[in-house]
Scaffold this motif. Structure first.
Motif, PDB file in Angstrom:
ATOM      1  N   LYS A 196       0.828  -1.208   0.000  1.00 30.50           N
ATOM      2  CA  LYS A 196       0.000   0.000   0.000  1.00 30.50           C
ATOM      3  C   LYS A 196       0.864   1.261   0.000  1.00 30.50           C
ATOM      4  O   LYS A 196       0.565   2.239  -0.709  1.00 30.50           O
ATOM      5  CB  LYS A 196      -0.908  -0.021   1.221  1.00 30.50           C
ATOM      6  N   LEU A 197       1.944   1.252   0.794  1.00 33.20           N
ATOM      7  CA  LEU A 197       2.851   2.396   0.787  1.00 33.20           C
ATOM      8  C   LEU A 197       3.446   2.619  -0.601  1.00 33.20           C
ATOM      9  O   LEU A 197       3.559   3.762  -1.073  1.00 33.20           O
ATOM     10  CB  LEU A 197       3.970   2.163   1.807  1.00 33.20           C
ATOM     11  N   ALA A 198       3.845   1.531  -1.238  1.00 37.57           N
ATOM     12  CA  ALA A 198       4.414   1.659  -2.579  1.00 37.57           C
ATOM     13  C   ALA A 198       3.393   2.208  -3.569  1.00 37.57           C
ATOM     14  O   ALA A 198       3.707   3.076  -4.398  1.00 37.57           O
ATOM     15  CB  ALA A 198       4.936   0.299  -3.035  1.00 37.57           C
ATOM     16  N   GLU A 199       2.154   1.720  -3.494  1.00 40.82           N
ATOM     17  CA  GLU A 199       1.120   2.211  -4.399  1.00 40.82           C
ATOM     18  C   GLU A 199       0.839   3.693  -4.174  1.00 40.82           C
ATOM     19  O   GLU A 199       0.704   4.467  -5.131  1.00 40.82           O
ATOM     20  CB  GLU A 199      -0.155   1.397  -4.199  1.00 40.82           C
ATOM     21  N   LEU A 200       0.757   4.105  -2.916  1.00 37.24           N
ATOM     22  CA  LEU A 200       0.506   5.525  -2.629  1.00 37.24           C
ATOM     23  C   LEU A 200       1.648   6.397  -3.125  1.00 37.24           C
ATOM     24  O   LEU A 200       1.428   7.472  -3.701  1.00 37.24           O
ATOM     25  CB  LEU A 200       0.301   5.710  -1.127  1.00 37.24           C
ATOM     26  N   GLY A 201       2.891   5.953  -2.882  1.00 35.24           N
ATOM     27  CA  GLY A 201       4.029   6.747  -3.333  1.00 35.24           C
ATOM     28  C   GLY A 201       4.090   6.863  -4.839  1.00 35.24           C
ATOM     29  O   GLY A 201       4.371   7.946  -5.385  1.00 35.24           O
ATOM     30  N   ILE A 202       3.826   5.768  -5.557  1.00 38.40           N
ATOM     31  CA  ILE A 202       3.851   5.809  -7.027  1.00 38.40           C
ATOM     32  C   ILE A 202       2.758   6.724  -7.562  1.00 38.40           C
ATOM     33  O   ILE A 202       2.964   7.487  -8.514  1.00 38.40           O
ATOM     34  CB  ILE A 202       3.710   4.382  -7.581  1.00 38.40           C
ATOM     35  N   LEU A 205       3.865  10.358  -7.012  1.00 41.66           N
ATOM     36  CA  LEU A 205       4.928  10.772  -7.922  1.00 41.66           C
ATOM     37  C   LEU A 205       4.423  10.882  -9.355  1.00 41.66           C
ATOM     38  O   LEU A 205       4.933  11.707 -10.129  1.00 41.66           O
ATOM     39  CB  LEU A 205       6.097   9.769  -7.853  1.00 41.66           C
ATOM     40  N   ALA A 206       3.434  10.059  -9.719  1.00 44.12           N
ATOM     41  CA  ALA A 206       2.909  10.114 -11.084  1.00 44.12           C
ATOM     42  C   ALA A 206       2.082  11.374 -11.327  1.00 44.12           C
ATOM     43  O   ALA A 206       2.250  12.055 -12.350  1.00 44.12           O
ATOM     44  CB  ALA A 206       2.069   8.863 -11.368  1.00 44.12           C
ATOM     45  N   ASP A 207       1.192  11.711 -10.388  1.00 44.09           N
ATOM     46  CA  ASP A 207       0.325  12.892 -10.558  1.00 44.09           C
ATOM     47  C   ASP A 207       0.108  13.516  -9.180  1.00 44.09           C
ATOM     48  O   ASP A 207      -0.894  13.224  -8.507  1.00 44.09           O
ATOM     49  CB  ASP A 207      -1.005  12.482 -11.188  1.00 44.09           C
ATOM     50  N   PRO A 208       1.029  14.361  -8.719  1.00 41.40           N
ATOM     51  CA  PRO A 208       0.890  14.893  -7.361  1.00 41.40           C
ATOM     52  C   PRO A 208      -0.294  15.828  -7.188  1.00 41.40           C
ATOM     53  O   PRO A 208      -0.901  15.873  -6.116  1.00 41.40           O
ATOM     54  CB  PRO A 208       2.231  15.629  -7.135  1.00 41.40           C
ATOM     55  N   GLU A 209      -0.679  16.578  -8.195  1.00 39.07           N
ATOM     56  CA  GLU A 209      -1.783  17.529  -8.045  1.00 39.07           C
ATOM     57  C   GLU A 209      -3.112  16.819  -7.853  1.00 39.07           C
ATOM     58  O   GLU A 209      -3.953  17.265  -7.075  1.00 39.07           O
ATOM     59  CB  GLU A 209      -1.831  18.439  -9.269  1.00 39.07           C
ATOM     60  N   SER A 210      -3.312  15.736  -8.549  1.00 36.67           N
ATOM     61  CA  SER A 210      -4.589  15.017  -8.422  1.00 36.67           C
ATOM     62  C   SER A 210      -4.636  14.127  -7.191  1.00 36.67           C
ATOM     63  O   SER A 210      -5.713  13.917  -6.611  1.00 36.67           O
ATOM     64  CB  SER A 210      -4.834  14.166  -9.675  1.00 36.67           C
ATOM     65  N   ASN A 211      -3.504  13.600  -6.783  1.00 36.05           N
ATOM     66  CA  ASN A 211      -3.460  12.641  -5.678  1.00 36.05           C
ATOM     67  C   ASN A 211      -2.835  13.227  -4.418  1.00 36.05           C
ATOM     68  O   ASN A 211      -2.246  12.496  -3.620  1.00 36.05           O
ATOM     69  CB  ASN A 211      -2.660  11.401  -6.102  1.00 36.05           C
ATOM     70  N   ILE A 212      -2.928  14.512  -4.226  1.00 34.93           N
ATOM     71  CA  ILE A 212      -2.294  15.139  -3.070  1.00 34.93           C
ATOM     72  C   ILE A 212      -2.933  14.703  -1.761  1.00 34.93           C
ATOM     73  O   ILE A 212      -2.306  14.737  -0.692  1.00 34.93           O
ATOM     74  CB  ILE A 212      -2.343  16.680  -3.216  1.00 34.93           C
ATOM     75  N   ASP A 243      10.597  14.998  -4.226  1.00 29.12           N
ATOM     76  CA  ASP A 243      10.233  15.098  -5.640  1.00 29.12           C
ATOM     77  C   ASP A 243       9.170  16.158  -5.905  1.00 29.12           C
ATOM     78  O   ASP A 243       9.214  16.823  -6.946  1.00 29.12           O
ATOM     79  CB  ASP A 243       9.750  13.735  -6.125  1.00 29.12           C
ATOM     80  N   ILE A 244       8.218  16.321  -5.005  1.00 33.26           N
ATOM     81  CA  ILE A 244       7.074  17.191  -5.317  1.00 33.26           C
ATOM     82  C   ILE A 244       7.198  18.583  -4.723  1.00 33.26           C
ATOM     83  O   ILE A 244       6.376  19.457  -5.057  1.00 33.26           O
ATOM     84  CB  ILE A 244       5.759  16.535  -4.848  1.00 33.26           C
ATOM     85  N   ILE A 245       8.149  18.825  -3.846  1.00 31.68           N
ATOM     86  CA  ILE A 245       8.283  20.174  -3.271  1.00 31.68           C
ATOM     87  C   ILE A 245       8.736  21.134  -4.375  1.00 31.68           C
ATOM     88  O   ILE A 245       9.709  20.867  -5.083  1.00 31.68           O
ATOM     89  CB  ILE A 245       9.280  20.172  -2.108  1.00 31.68           C
ATOM     90  N   PRO A 246       8.066  22.263  -4.537  1.00 31.74           N
ATOM     91  CA  PRO A 246       8.445  23.200  -5.608  1.00 31.74           C
ATOM     92  C   PRO A 246       9.739  23.944  -5.272  1.00 31.74           C
ATOM     93  O   PRO A 246      10.250  23.878  -4.154  1.00 31.74           O
ATOM     94  CB  PRO A 246       7.243  24.148  -5.669  1.00 31.74           C
ATOM     95  N   MET A 269      -4.600  25.268  -7.626  1.00 32.01           N
ATOM     96  CA  MET A 269      -3.218  25.453  -7.171  1.00 32.01           C
ATOM     97  C   MET A 269      -3.172  25.825  -5.698  1.00 32.01           C
ATOM     98  O   MET A 269      -2.295  25.348  -4.949  1.00 32.01           O
ATOM     99  CB  MET A 269      -2.555  26.534  -8.020  1.00 32.01           C
ATOM    100  N   ARG A 270      -4.086  26.668  -5.254  1.00 29.53           N
ATOM    101  CA  ARG A 270      -4.129  27.036  -3.828  1.00 29.53           C
ATOM    102  C   ARG A 270      -4.411  25.811  -2.956  1.00 29.53           C
ATOM    103  O   ARG A 270      -3.789  25.627  -1.905  1.00 29.53           O
ATOM    104  CB  ARG A 270      -5.195  28.104  -3.597  1.00 29.53           C
ATOM    105  N   TYR A 271      -5.365  24.997  -3.402  1.00 29.95           N
ATOM    106  CA  TYR A 271      -5.666  23.785  -2.628  1.00 29.95           C
ATOM    107  C   TYR A 271      -4.452  22.847  -2.584  1.00 29.95           C
ATOM    108  O   TYR A 271      -4.139  22.274  -1.533  1.00 29.95           O
ATOM    109  CB  TYR A 271      -6.861  23.076  -3.253  1.00 29.95           C
ATOM    110  N   TYR A 272      -3.799  22.711  -3.710  1.00 27.34           N
ATOM    111  CA  TYR A 272      -2.622  21.837  -3.761  1.00 27.34           C
ATOM    112  C   TYR A 272      -1.513  22.341  -2.828  1.00 27.34           C
ATOM    113  O   TYR A 272      -0.923  21.568  -2.053  1.00 27.34           O
ATOM    114  CB  TYR A 272      -2.114  21.776  -5.199  1.00 27.34           C
ATOM    115  N   GLU A 273      -1.252  23.646  -2.868  1.00 28.82           N
ATOM    116  CA  GLU A 273      -0.179  24.197  -2.040  1.00 28.82           C
ATOM    117  C   GLU A 273      -0.512  24.124  -0.552  1.00 28.82           C
ATOM    118  O   GLU A 273       0.351  23.796   0.278  1.00 28.82           O
ATOM    119  CB  GLU A 273       0.105  25.642  -2.458  1.00 28.82           C
ATOM    120  N   SER A 274      -1.758  24.430  -0.196  1.00 28.39           N
ATOM    121  CA  SER A 274      -2.140  24.380   1.217  1.00 28.39           C
ATOM    122  C   SER A 274      -2.094  22.949   1.750  1.00 28.39           C
ATOM    123  O   SER A 274      -1.621  22.699   2.874  1.00 28.39           O
ATOM    124  CB  SER A 274      -3.537  24.969   1.397  1.00 28.39           C
TER     125      SER A 274
END
Length: 833
Positions: A196-202, A205-212, A243-246, A269-274
Motif C-alpha cells: 500500500k505504501l508503494a502504491e501511494l508513493g507511485i 509521484l505520477a500525478d501529485p496535483e490530483s493525488n495530493i 520530488d514534489i516540493i516546488p 493550485m491554492r488547494y494543492y499548495e495548502s
C-alpha cells in the motif's frame, strides 16, 4: 450388541497328597491348639460337595458358559428397563431411532430419553432442545436433515472458537496454533502495508496535483504499531517530498485574497499548495517527536538531513537547521557524520538558499558553544572550514556609485535637452508614468521572489556570518585562557589546565584560514591570546591535560599569518614566538606530536621570514642540527632543509662549519655555548661547531646522509640544487611513513663513481665487521643470557600476580573485620535496650 465378557474358569484342584506324606510342624500344632475358637469352621467344611461343584464346572464347555452368562445379562437389563418405565412412563426413543451426537472430543453418544420427559436439574434445557431436534429430524426429509446437520456443525465450530482462554491455555497444541496464526497474519499485514505504501508513493509521484490527498494516508500509516512500517513510511514520505516540493517558498493566501474571485486553476493550485504545506508540517512534527526515540533516531536524522540538503529554500527550514545543529556534537558517530556533512553542504552550496541558512546555522553553533562551555566534539567547529567569503563585495560598491552618478548626469542632460523640445501630451505622459510604475512593481516582486539578493543584502549577511564565526573562535580562545592556571612556583613556562579543550585545534585552524578577514581592532587582543597560549605548556597534571606541542606550534604559525596578512597596519614584535619555537623543538616527540605542524612552523617562521639576527640564526642552526640526530628521518630531513636555508641566508653563520671552536670575532657577548639557554640570543651558538653534520653523513638513510654532506661542504651539485629548493613541509611529506618506500640497497644516492666505490667498500667492511663480531659470540652464552632475561620477566609477572592476590585477600579480611565490629555493636545496642 455389546461385546460379551469372557468366562474365566476356576483353577485346577491341587494334586491329592496322602495324609501320611503331610508333615505338620510343632509350631503349627501349638498355634491351632491355642486358637481353637477361630479354626472350628475348618472342621465343618463339606469337601465332597466342593470338589463335586468344581469338577462339574470344569467339565462344562466354554461355549455353554458364555451362553449362560449372556442369558443372565439379558434378564438384568430387562429388569432395569421395566423399572425405568415404571418411574418415567411414556414413549421411548430407541438408540436406532435417533441420530447420534458427536462431541468436541470426537466421541459419539445417544439420547435414549423420552419425548415427554421433564428437564432434569443438571441439564434440562439442553435435553429439551435435543428432544425437539430429534423430533424434527424424524419428520424432515433427507435434504432438510443435511441442512440442519450443517447448521449444527457450524454452531459447534463457533462454540469451539468462543472457548474461554483458560481452556485454550490448558491445551498446548491450540496455543502453538494460535501463535502460528498470529505470525502468519502479522507477515501478511506487513506485506499488504508495504504494498500500500508503494502504491501511494507511485500515485503521488505520477500525478501529485490530483493525488495530493494521499499524503494524509501515508502520514496515518506512520502511526502504526509496527516499527518497520513506521520507518518505511518515513522514508517513503521523504522520497515523495523531495520530488514534489516546488522550487519556491509557499505563501498561503490572506483573507482578502481568499474573498476575491479567481479561476478554477488558481483554486486548484491554492488547494494543492495548502494541502502540501499542511502535510509537510505534520511530517516534520512527526520527525521531531520520533527524533527523541532511540529506535527511530538514525532513520529520523537521515530524513531531516536529506530534506535540509535537498530543499533548504522551503518552508520550516529553521526547525530542520536547529535539529541538525543540535546533533553535530552527538556521541553517535553515524548521526554526527550525517549532520556535519549536511552543514558542510549548506556552506558550500549557498546558491540554493541565498546564504540565509548559513547565517542561521552559524548563529545556532555559536549559541551551542556558549551553552556547552566549549566542551563539544571537534567536528562541530571543523565544519566552519567549509565556509567561503566573497571579498569582491566591498570592491563592487564604488563602480555602482559611479554608474549612478553617470546616469543622473545623463538624465539631467536629457532633461535639459528635452526642455528645448516641445513636451508631449498629458495622456502620453500619464501612460509612461503608469508603465514605469508597473515595471518597478514587477521588478520588486521578481527581486523578492528570486534567490539572489542585492549586493547590500549579501554584504550585510556576510558581515553577520563573519562576526559570528570570529565570536566562536574568540570564545574558545578565552575559555582556554581561563582554564590554564599557573603553577605555584611562579614559572610562566610551566602551567597546567583544569579542563580539556577539544575545540582549540579546529579553532586555530580556522583562525589560520580566515586571519586576513579579522578586523584590525581585534588583532591586538588576538596576538596577546596567541602569545599566552604559545607560552603555556609543561607537564600534564591530574586535574586536566596541558596544551600540546602541536597546538602551541599552531599558535606561533597563526601569529605569523596574521602579521603577514596585515603587514601594512601592524607593528608587532614576534620575538616571544621565536623563543617558544626554539624551546618547542626540543619538546617535540615524533609519536605524540604532529610532524607536519612542526614542518609548517619551520617554513613559516625561519624559511619565509626576512634575514634573521646572526645570534638567533646560529642558535636555530645548532638546535636543528642537534634535533636531526634524535628523531626520525622525516623530521630530520625537514630540519636539515631549514638549516641549509638559514646558512644560505646568513653567510656569517658559516663559521659554525669550521673546525676551530670559539667563533673568533663573531662569537658575540656570550663566549661559551649554552645549550640549555631558553633565549636563542643568549645561547652563544656562534662559539660552537656543527659536529652533528659529521655524524649525519653516516646516517642509515641515504637521503639524509647526502643532505648532511652537502650542507657540510656547501656543494652545488644538481641533486643538492634540487634539495635546496625543497621546503620543510615537502621534505617531511616525501620522507614520511605514509609515502616512504625505503630500501637500503636501491635508494642509495651516489654523486660520482668514486663516491660509489667508496660507499660500497665501506658497506662491505661494515658487513664483514658485523659478521666477525657475531662469529666471536658463543651460542651457549647467548642462550644463557636470553634464558636469564626471560626468567626475570617471568618472575616479575608472577610477583605482580601474587601481590594483587595478597591485596585482594587483605581487603577481604578488613571488610570481614568491619562486618564483625558492626555486628557486635548491634548486639550491644540490643542488650542495652
Amino acid at each position: 450388541m455389546g461385546k460379551q465378557k469372557r468366562v474365566i474358569l476356576p483353577p485346577d484342584l491341587p494334586p491329592e497328597v496322602s495324609e501320611e506324606a503331610i508333615e505338620v510342624s510343632d509350631e503349627d500344632l501349638q498355634f491351632v491348639n491355642e486358637n481353637l475358637d477361630y479354626a472350628g469352621f475348618v472342621s465343618r467344611l463339606d469337601t465332597h460337595s466342593i470338589t463335586k461343584h468344581v469338577t462339574r464346572v470344569a467339565d462344562l464347555k466354554e461355549d455353554a458358559l458364555e451362553a449362560l452368562y449372556e442369558k443372565r445379562l439379558k434378564k438384568k437389563k430387562a429388569l432395569q428397563k421395566d423399572e425405568e418405565e415404571e418411574e418415567q412412563p411414556g414413549i421411548q426413543v430407541g438408540r436406532l431411532d435417533a441420530l447420534p451426537v458427536k462431541t468436541l472430543d470426537g466421541q459419539l453418544y445417544y439420547r435414549p430419553l423420552s419425548k415427554a420427559s421433564k428437564p432434569t436439574e443438571d441439564g434440562g434445557e439442553g435435553e429439551e432442545h435435543a428432544q425437539e431436534t430429534d423430533k424434527g429430524l424424524v419428520k424432515l426429509n433427507k435434504a432438510e436433515r443435511r441442512a440442519k446437520l450443517k447448521k449444527s456443525k457450524k454452531e459447534a465450530k463457533k462454540q469451539a472458537k468462543e472457548l474461554p482462554p483458560d481452556e485454550v491455555k490448558d491445551n498446548p497444541q491450540t496455543a502453538v496454533l494460535a501463535e502460528l496464526k498470529e505470525d502468519i497474519t502479522a507477515e501478511e499485514s506487513f506485506e499488504t502495508k508495504k504494498c500500500k505504501l508503494a502504491e501511494l508513493g507511485i500515485a503521488l509521484l505520477a500525478d501529485p496535483e490530483s493525488n495530493i490527498k494521499l499524503l494524509k494516508e501515508m502520514l496515518q500509516m506512520c502511526n502504526d504499531h509496527n516499527h518497520a512500517i513506521v520507518k518505511l513510511g518515513l522514508l517513503s514520505l521523504l522520497a515523495v517530498f523531495k520530488d514534489i516540493i516546488p522550487g519556491y517558498r509557499i505563501r498561503l493566501p490572506t483573507e482578502k485574497e481568499l474573498e476575491m474571485k479567481v479561476s478554477k486553476d488558481v483554486k486548484k493550485m491554492r488547494y494543492y499548495e495548502s494541502t502540501l504545506l499542511s502535510a509537510y508540517k505534520a511530517y516534520l512534527q512527526k520527525l521531531m517527536v520520533l527524533e527523541k526515540v532511540s529506535l527511530y533516531q538514525h532513520a529520523v536524522v537521515r530524513c531531516i538531513c536529506t530534506l535540509l540538503d535537498a530543499v533548504p529554500h522551503f518552508n520550516y527550514r529553521e526547525s530542520l537547521v536547529e535539529v541538525v545543529v543540535r546533533n553535530i556534537s552527538s556521541s553517535d558517530e553515524v548521526i554526527r557524520k550525517l549532520c556535519c556533512d549536511t552543514i558542510k553542504s549548506l556552506f558550500t552550496n549557498e546558491g540554493k538558499h541565498s546564504g540565509e541558512v548559513t547565517g542561521a546555522a552559524i548563529r545556532l553553533i555559536a549559541n551551542y558553544v556558549k551553552a556547552h562551555n566549549c566542551q563539544m566534539h571537534p567536528d562541530s567547529i571543523q565544519v566552519l572550514m567549509s565556509l567561503s567569503f566573497d571579498e569582491d563585495l566591498h570592491r563592487s560598491e564604488a563602480p555602482d556609485k559611479d554608474k549612478k552618478v553617470k546616469k543622473k548626469h545623463y538624465k539631467k542632460g536629457n532633461r535639459l535637452e528635452e526642455s528645448s523640445h516641445p513636451q508631449p501630451n498629458d495622456r502620453k505622459k500619464s501612460r509612461q508614468e503608469m508603465m514605469s510604475k508597473m515595471r518597478e512593481e514587477v521588478a520588486a516582486d521578481y527581486k523578492a521572489a528570486s534567490f539572489d539578493p542585492d549586493i547590500m543584502e549579501r554584504r550585510r549577511m556576510q558581515s553577520e556570518t563573519l562576526s559570528a564565526v570570529f565570536e566562536i573562535y574568540f570564545r574558545i580562545l578565552k575559555h582556554t585562557m581561563h582554564s590554564i592556571v599557573p603553577r605555584p612556583n611562579g614559572d610562566t613556562g610551566t602551567t597546567h589546565v583544569t579542563e580539556a579543550h577539544p575545540l582549540l585545534g579546529p579553532c586555530l585552524d580556522g583562525l589560520g584560514k580566515f586571519s586576513h578577514l579579522i578586523d584590525l581592532d581585534y588583532i591586538g587582543d588576538l596576538m596577546n591570546y596567541l602569545k599566552k597560549l604559545a607560552c603555556s605548556g609543561g607537564k600534564s597534571d591530574s586535574s586536566g591535560k596541558c596544551v600540546t606541542v602541536s597546538e602551541r606550534l599552531r599558535c606561533c604559525i597563526i601569529a605569523f599569518k596574521v602579521m603577514r596578512n596585515n603587514l601594512d597596519a601592524l607593528n608587532v614584535d614576534l620575538q616571544d614566538f621565536f623563543v617558544q619555537l626554539y624551546n618547542l623543538i626540543l619538546e617535540y616527540r615524533p609519536g605524540r606530536d604532529r610532524g607536519e605542524v612542526l614542518a609548517e612552523a619551520l617554513k613559516m617562521m625561519l624559511c619565509n621570514d626576512r634575514q634573521h639576527d646572526m645570534q638567533k640564526a646560529a642558535a636555530f642552526i645548532k638546535r636543528l642540527a642537534t634535533f636531526s640526530l634524535c628523531f626520525e628521518s622525516a623530521e630530520s630531513m625537514a630540519a636539515l632543509v631549514t638549516l641549509k636555508h638559514l646558512l644560505q641566508k646568513n653567510i656569517k653563520c658559516r663559521v659554525l662549519l669550521e673546525n676551530d671552536p670559539g667563533g673568533g670575532s663573531v662569537s658575540g657577548s656570550v663566549a661559551k655555548y649554552q645549550p640549555y639557554a631558553l633565549d636563542p640570543n643568549q645561547s652563544g651558538a656562534l662559539a660552537s661547531v656543527l659536529w652533528e653534520l659529521n655524524l649525519l653523513t653516516k646516517h642509515y638513510h641515504p637521503t639524509i646522509s647526502t643532505m648532511a654532506s652537502g650542507v657540510a661542504n656547501l656543494s652545488i651539485a644538481p641533486t643538492q640544487t634540487y634539495l635546496s629548493r625543497l621546503s620543510p613541509q615537502q621534505a617531511f611529506l616525501d620522507l614520511s611513513l605514509e609515502r616512504e618506500s625505503f630500501s637500503l640497497k636501491s635508494n642509495a644516492m651516489k654523486s660520482s663513481n668514486k663516491r660509489k666505490r667508496a660507499s660500497e667498500g665501506a658497506a662491505t667492511s661494515s658487513v664483514d665487521r658485523i659478521l666477525e663480531e657475531a662469529g666471536s659470540l658463543d651460542e651457549g652464552e647467548v642462550k644463557k643470557k636470553l634464558s636469564e632475561h626471560y626468567m626475570l620477566l617471568h618472575d616479575i609477572k608472577e610477583n605482580e600476580r601474587l601481590r594483587s592476590e595478597l591485596d585482594r585477600t587483605t581487603r577481604a579480611l578488613s571488610l570481614y573485620d568491619e562486618y564483625k565490629k558492626q555486628k557486635k555493636q548491634k548486639r550491644g545496642g540490643k542488650n542495652v535496650s
